[in-house]
Design an enzyme around this catalytic site. Structure first.
Site, PDB file in Angstrom:
ATOM      1  N   ASP A 144       5.011  17.566  -8.346  1.00  0.00           N
ATOM      2  CA  ASP A 144       3.851  17.866  -9.191  1.00  0.00           C
ATOM      3  C   ASP A 144       3.357  19.269  -8.831  1.00  0.00           C
ATOM      4  O   ASP A 144       3.972  19.954  -8.007  1.00  0.00           O
ATOM      5  CB  ASP A 144       2.739  16.801  -9.022  1.00  0.00           C
ATOM      6  N   TRP A 174      -2.410   7.459  -8.213  1.00  0.00           N
ATOM      7  CA  TRP A 174      -2.465   8.920  -8.086  1.00  0.00           C
ATOM      8  C   TRP A 174      -3.345   9.242  -6.885  1.00  0.00           C
ATOM      9  O   TRP A 174      -4.367   8.573  -6.655  1.00  0.00           O
ATOM     10  CB  TRP A 174      -3.036   9.535  -9.361  1.00  0.00           C
ATOM     11  N   THR A 175      -2.971  10.292  -6.149  1.00  0.00           N
ATOM     12  CA  THR A 175      -3.601  10.431  -4.829  1.00  0.00           C
ATOM     13  C   THR A 175      -4.428  11.707  -4.651  1.00  0.00           C
ATOM     14  O   THR A 175      -4.588  12.189  -3.532  1.00  0.00           O
ATOM     15  CB  THR A 175      -2.520  10.347  -3.728  1.00  0.00           C
ATOM     16  N   HIS A 177       3.404  20.009 -15.159  1.00  0.00           N
ATOM     17  CA  HIS A 177       3.184  19.670 -13.744  1.00  0.00           C
ATOM     18  C   HIS A 177       4.268  20.301 -12.872  1.00  0.00           C
ATOM     19  O   HIS A 177       4.810  19.659 -11.969  1.00  0.00           O
ATOM     20  CB  HIS A 177       3.138  18.154 -13.557  1.00  0.00           C
ATOM     21  N   TRP A 214       0.708   5.205 -20.846  1.00  0.00           N
ATOM     22  CA  TRP A 214      -0.426   5.333 -19.916  1.00  0.00           C
ATOM     23  C   TRP A 214      -1.728   5.649 -20.626  1.00  0.00           C
ATOM     24  O   TRP A 214      -2.795   5.254 -20.164  1.00  0.00           O
ATOM     25  CB  TRP A 214      -0.107   6.376 -18.839  1.00  0.00           C
ATOM     26  N   PHE A 254      -4.998   2.451 -10.417  1.00  0.00           N
ATOM     27  CA  PHE A 254      -5.608   2.046  -9.144  1.00  0.00           C
ATOM     28  C   PHE A 254      -6.269   3.220  -8.412  1.00  0.00           C
ATOM     29  O   PHE A 254      -6.817   3.034  -7.332  1.00  0.00           O
ATOM     30  CB  PHE A 254      -4.573   1.364  -8.238  1.00  0.00           C
ATOM     31  N   GLU A 262       1.211  15.639 -20.097  1.00  0.00           N
ATOM     32  CA  GLU A 262       0.252  16.717 -19.860  1.00  0.00           C
ATOM     33  C   GLU A 262       0.902  18.099 -19.713  1.00  0.00           C
ATOM     34  O   GLU A 262       0.681  18.780 -18.722  1.00  0.00           O
ATOM     35  CB  GLU A 262      -0.567  16.386 -18.606  1.00  0.00           C
TER      36      GLU A 262
HETATM   37  C1  ACM Z   1      -0.663  10.481 -16.064  1.00  0.00           C
HETATM   38  O1  ACM Z   1      -1.564   9.779 -15.580  1.00  0.00           O
HETATM   39  N1  ACM Z   1      -0.880  11.783 -16.252  1.00  0.00           N
HETATM   40  C2  ACM Z   1       0.606   9.941 -16.455  1.00  0.00           C
END
Ligand code: ACM
Length: 565
Positions: free
Chosen positions: A227, A504-505, A300, A429, A455, A363
């Site tokens: 990313d 996602w962190t 990304h 998503w 989450f 994105e």
């Molecule tokens: C995403 O949450 N951008 C796939």
């Protein structure tokens, strides 16, 4: 393909166990197994004279019998769990199914093709039957079935300790209730994702994360490896991806909406060598989990273009980003970029044996492509309408390459824009709209909507919740998620191959916080993807979860207590 299987008839190799299960309301129904199995009932065929409330005594003297290399491997993983959390291992021996043994108690593992009633059922490839008798436990299953039976068994341990002692490493005697569990998963894709770019997690923690997935019979680990904030996989042909792309010079402090924006100035990063990644793949394989790697494109891509600026549309230089969001310097669709990505994917495919390779696709701002003479000329040359079709062209070229290696691509639902690549699967998503559209086009779909299975969103509105990106996805919302949209016909619903949650962190920097955000929501997700919908009941789930937390406590997991009574 969604696996469907009639609830009532599940005639397994111990033929006489197949009875009507619809009216099972015995207390055995509340065995603390998560996800809730399809059928849990008394063991009607056990030797006569058996006491009510009969139990199987599991102790250090219990012997595990296996019937081949698969069950031996399953037994080894079971023993690793026992050793790590209860401080003992059981002896393992290979034995023919019919062999009588003198050991006081045995757990017999039988990898077998489960026979089914030909008129009403087809065998599920991962079905299992767990039969707990007074002297013998038998777990019979197809493929992953025996492993899944062992997960159910070990979840019974905490409630089976004598006199409600606190579960600890010194607990080595368990009295398991006699019963029969007949079980199989609802969906073939039971996924959990982890972003290791925004924050990096060690190989050892990734294995621990896989342990959590295995405990709940999840079968896909989606590893988000690249990313804007870091490229995390060694690629031998392009060493700068990790020497440059795996490190950023600082990280945002606080929430990204806070002004003024502040950064620490601590160099941050890390990556997995190919040997590390192979080790993780093998670790997961032994737990019947497929690792699906994600290599993000065309957006990304800041970390990649920081390492190799010639892959972008403008000269650069670029930086590995220390902030969160969506960034403009994406891959430029030139021949050099395709050559690069194909070389990267060739190495990725050699490491990861998964059918699907995740190519991102989400994105991707089109600003640089709009400004680029090269991109505008390419749009004309290829007869494309706009930049969305250019993205579709990009993804289709990558798909051709991935297909040529015998694999398939899966991408976030933006890959629908400008036309879906012919063989692509879609991960929906931004709600379910993309998934619905892809299913109508007869493409495989994994449901992963922000609204119910992100989450990284808050799970509680109580004060003191640690900082999160936003949103609100409490436990009961996850539990009540139904991945098959009503908008689809039953035939179209067959294209929904499953669901997954994403972690996602950006705001999750430590293993402790990963555990906090993951659990117990993973328990709820497991019931979404495993348990037949007619068997689901939130109150019953909460009852089982309460008992189950004894196991999480014994495992020293930092789960969230916000939804617990
Ligand atoms: C995403 O949450 N951008 C796939």
């Amino acid at each position: 393909m969604r696996y469907s299987f009639p609830l009532v008839v599940f005639c397994i190799l111990f033929g006489s166990l197949s009875q009507s299960h619809a009216a099972d309301t015995t207390p055995k129904q509340i065995l603390p197994i998560i996800p809730q199995p399809v059928v849990v009932r008394e063991a009607p065929t056990l030797p006569s004279g058996q006491q009510a409330n009969a139990t199987f005594q599991l102790s250090e003297k219990t012997l595990i019998l296996t019937n081949g290399s698969q069950t031996e491997s399953d037994a080894t993983v079971f023993n690793e769990f026992l050793a790590a959390h209860f401080g003992f291992r059981l002896k393992v021996k290979r034995a023919a199914a019919s062999q009588k043994l003198s050991a006081a108690s045995v757990i017999r593992l039988v990898s077998t093709k489960i026979e089914t009633n030909k008129q009403t059922a087809h065998a599920h490839k991962d079905a299992y039957t767990l039969t707990i008798g007074e002297k013998e436990i038998t777990i019979a299953g197809n493929n992953a079935g025996v492993f899944y039976g062992l997960q159910s068994l070990l979840q019974l341990l905490p409630a089976s300790q004598p006199a409600n002692q606190a579960l600890s490493k010194s607990t080595k005697m368990f009295a398991l209730p006699t019963c029969v569990v007949e079980d199989y998963p609802r969906f073939g894709w039971r996924g959990m994702h982890l972003d290791v770019s925004r924050h990096f997690f060690s190989k050892d923690f990734v294995k621990k994360y896989i342990d959590y997935l295995a405990l709940y019979k999840m079968n896909i680990f989606h590893w988000h490896l690249t990313d804007d904030q870091g490229w995390r996989l060694e690629i031998k042909k392009y060493p700068k991806l990790t020497s440059v792309g795996a490190y950023r010079k600082g990280t945002l402090i606080g929430h990204y909406t806070e002004k003024p924006v502040r950064y620490d100035s601590i160099r941050y990063g890390g990556y997995y060598t190919q040997a590390d990644a192979r080790e993780v793949v093998e670790y997961a394989r032994k737990r019947h989990i497929t690792v699906v790697p994600e290599i993000e494109m065309p957006g990304h891509a800041s970390a990649a273009v920081a390492a190799y600026p010639e892959l972008a549309s403008t000269p650069g230089p670029f930086e590995v980003i220390g902030n969160w969001g969506v960034f403009y310097d994406v891959f430029c669709p030139k021949e050099e970029t395709f050559q690069f990505l194909q070389n990267v994917l060739a190495e990725v495919i050699a490491i990861f044996p998964s059918k699907y390779i995740h190519i991102g696709g989400d994105e991707c701002p089109k600003d640089r492509w709009k400004e680029s003479e090269f991109c505008q000329a390419l749009i004309k040359k290829q007869g494309l309408q706009d930049e969305h079709e250019l993205q579709s062209y990009f993804i289709q070229r990558i798909e051709k390459f991935v297909n040529s290696k015998g694999r398939q691509i899966i991408g976030w639902d933006e890959i629908l824009e400008g036309g879906l690549a012919p063989n692509a699967a879609v991960m929906s998503w931004r709600g379910e709209k993309g998934g619905i559209e892809a299913a109508k086009q007869h493409h495989p779909v994994v449901m992963s909507p922000t609204t119910t299975v992100y989450f990284d969103y808050y799970q509680s509105q109580k004060p003191g919740e640690p900082l999160a990106i936003g949103g609100f996805v409490p436990l009961d919302l996850v539990y009540r998620y139904e991945p098959l949209p009503k908008e689809l016909t039953p035939a179209e619903q067959q294209y929904i191959i499953g669901a997954q949650a994403n972690l996602w962190t950006e705001y999750i920097a430590t293993p402790d916080k990963v555990e906090y955000m993951l659990l117990p929501r993973l328990c709820a997700l497991a019931e979404v993807v495993w348990t037949p919908p007619e068997q689901k009941n939130y109150d019953a789930f909460m009852g089982r979860l309460k008992q189950h937390t004894q196991l999480l406590d014994a495992m020293k997991v930092n789960y969230s207590k916000s939804a617990l009574p």
